[in-house]
Write a protein that holds these residues in place. Structure first.
Motif, short mmCIF file in Angstrom:
data_model
loop_
_atom_site.label_atom_id
_atom_site.label_comp_id
_atom_site.label_asym_id
_atom_site.label_seq_id
_atom_site.Cartn_x
_atom_site.Cartn_y
_atom_site.Cartn_z
N SER A 112 19.11 9.52 2.58
CA SER A 112 18.95 8.72 1.36
C SER A 112 18.82 7.24 1.71
CB SER A 112 20.14 8.92 0.43
OG SER A 112 20.12 10.20 -0.17
N VAL A 113 18.13 6.51 0.82
CA VAL A 113 18.03 5.06 0.95
C VAL A 113 18.25 4.45 -0.43
CG1 VAL A 113 16.40 5.23 2.86
CG2 VAL A 113 15.52 5.00 0.54
N ARG A 114 18.65 3.19 -0.46
CA ARG A 114 18.80 2.48 -1.72
C ARG A 114 17.42 2.12 -2.27
NH1 ARG A 114 23.67 0.10 -2.91
NH2 ARG A 114 22.70 -0.21 -4.96
N ILE A 115 17.27 2.16 -3.60
CA ILE A 115 16.03 1.80 -4.26
C ILE A 115 16.26 0.51 -5.04
CG2 ILE A 115 14.22 2.52 -5.85
CD1 ILE A 115 14.44 4.26 -3.34
N ILE A 116 15.44 -0.50 -4.76
CA ILE A 116 15.58 -1.81 -5.40
C ILE A 116 14.36 -2.06 -6.27
CG2 ILE A 116 15.89 -4.28 -5.04
CD1 ILE A 116 16.99 -3.60 -2.25
N SER A 117 14.56 -2.24 -7.56
CA SER A 117 13.47 -2.55 -8.48
C SER A 117 13.29 -4.06 -8.57
CB SER A 117 13.76 -1.97 -9.87
OG SER A 117 13.83 -0.56 -9.81
N ILE B 27 14.34 0.71 -0.08
CA ILE B 27 12.93 0.68 -0.48
C ILE B 27 12.84 -0.14 -1.75
CG2 ILE B 27 11.02 2.07 -1.38
CD1 ILE B 27 12.01 4.36 0.41
N SER B 28 11.92 -1.08 -1.78
CA SER B 28 11.73 -1.89 -2.99
C SER B 28 10.48 -1.43 -3.72
CB SER B 28 11.61 -3.38 -2.63
OG SER B 28 10.46 -3.60 -1.83
N ARG B 29 10.51 -1.57 -5.03
CA ARG B 29 9.33 -1.23 -5.83
C ARG B 29 9.20 -2.21 -6.97
NH1 ARG B 29 11.77 4.45 -8.10
NH2 ARG B 29 13.44 3.61 -9.39
N GLN B 30 7.96 -2.41 -7.42
CA GLN B 30 7.67 -3.35 -8.49
C GLN B 30 7.77 -2.65 -9.84
OE1 GLN B 30 7.03 -6.72 -8.40
NE2 GLN B 30 7.60 -6.59 -6.23
#
Length: 204
Positions: A103-108, A156-159
């Protein structure tokens, strides 16, 4: 997983350069240069008919991967510098502990601003231990244990795109119970020289 994502492809592929053995792009009949850019970076591109949302394609994408471990991303997502640097070590740690996923952290984000830290998600998975059913917003079902991140910088970052989110919410009302089988996801053969094509042409 792409659909008219040429604006994101170069940044995505640069982000993955040198840290993965294979890039597989599952493309839903893009009408722009998405596939051309992907191939220029050496990615394998598989064209499939669109379902209007991405989740039915995830299991198909995992099944087409050549290696036992799969990192799955959308076109607007990027690995953090820490995850890029430590991905192989993180993978070895999972294998030593007999884990089937990591698992990884998800950053919006909105631009450069970090707006929301979501719970960790299993984004690096063993192909033979992972199942997607094609349900809206689902996380994969993992057979076995999941290695949780030891550092919040493994992320992981996402827009955030408001129009996309609203569209998904509307689709979710109608499609939540729709779980197509892999047999319904038919690859489309498109000439490598083709730059622009339409979904109507792909259906012929």
């Amino acid at each position: 997983f792409t659909r008219n994502e040429e604006r994101n492809m170069i940044a995505l592929l640069e982000n993955l350069k040198g840290i993965v053995d294979e890039v597989l792009v599952i493309d839903s009949c893009s009408e722009d240069a998405t596939a051309v850019i992907a191939r220029a970076y050496g990615a394998k591109v598989v064209f499939v008919r669109t379902f209007g949302y991405v989740e039915p394609l995830r299991m198909y994408g995992v099944s087409r991967a050549s290696y036992p471990w799969v990192l799955w991303l959308d076109a607007d997502e990027r690995l953090s510098s820490t995850l890029r640097r430590d991905l192989k070590s993180y993978l070895l740690m999972a294998e030593r502990n007999g884990c089937s996923a990591m698992s990884v952290r998800i950053i919006s984000c909105k631009g450069e601003r970090r707006l929301l830290f979501s719970p960790s998600q299993p984004r690096i998975v063993r192909k033979d231990c992972t199942t997607f059913k094609g349900i809206m917003h689902e996380m994969p079902s993992i057979k076995g244990s999941i290695l949780e991140p030891v550092d919040d910088r493994i992320s992981i970052s996402r827009q955030i795109r408001r129009s996309v989110q609203k569209s998904k919410e509307r689709l979710g009302i109608r499609m939540w119970q729709f779980t197509p089988s892999l047999e319904l996801i038919t690859p489309i053969v498109v000439p490598k020289t083709c730059l622009l094509y339409t979904s109507d042409a792909a259906d012929e």
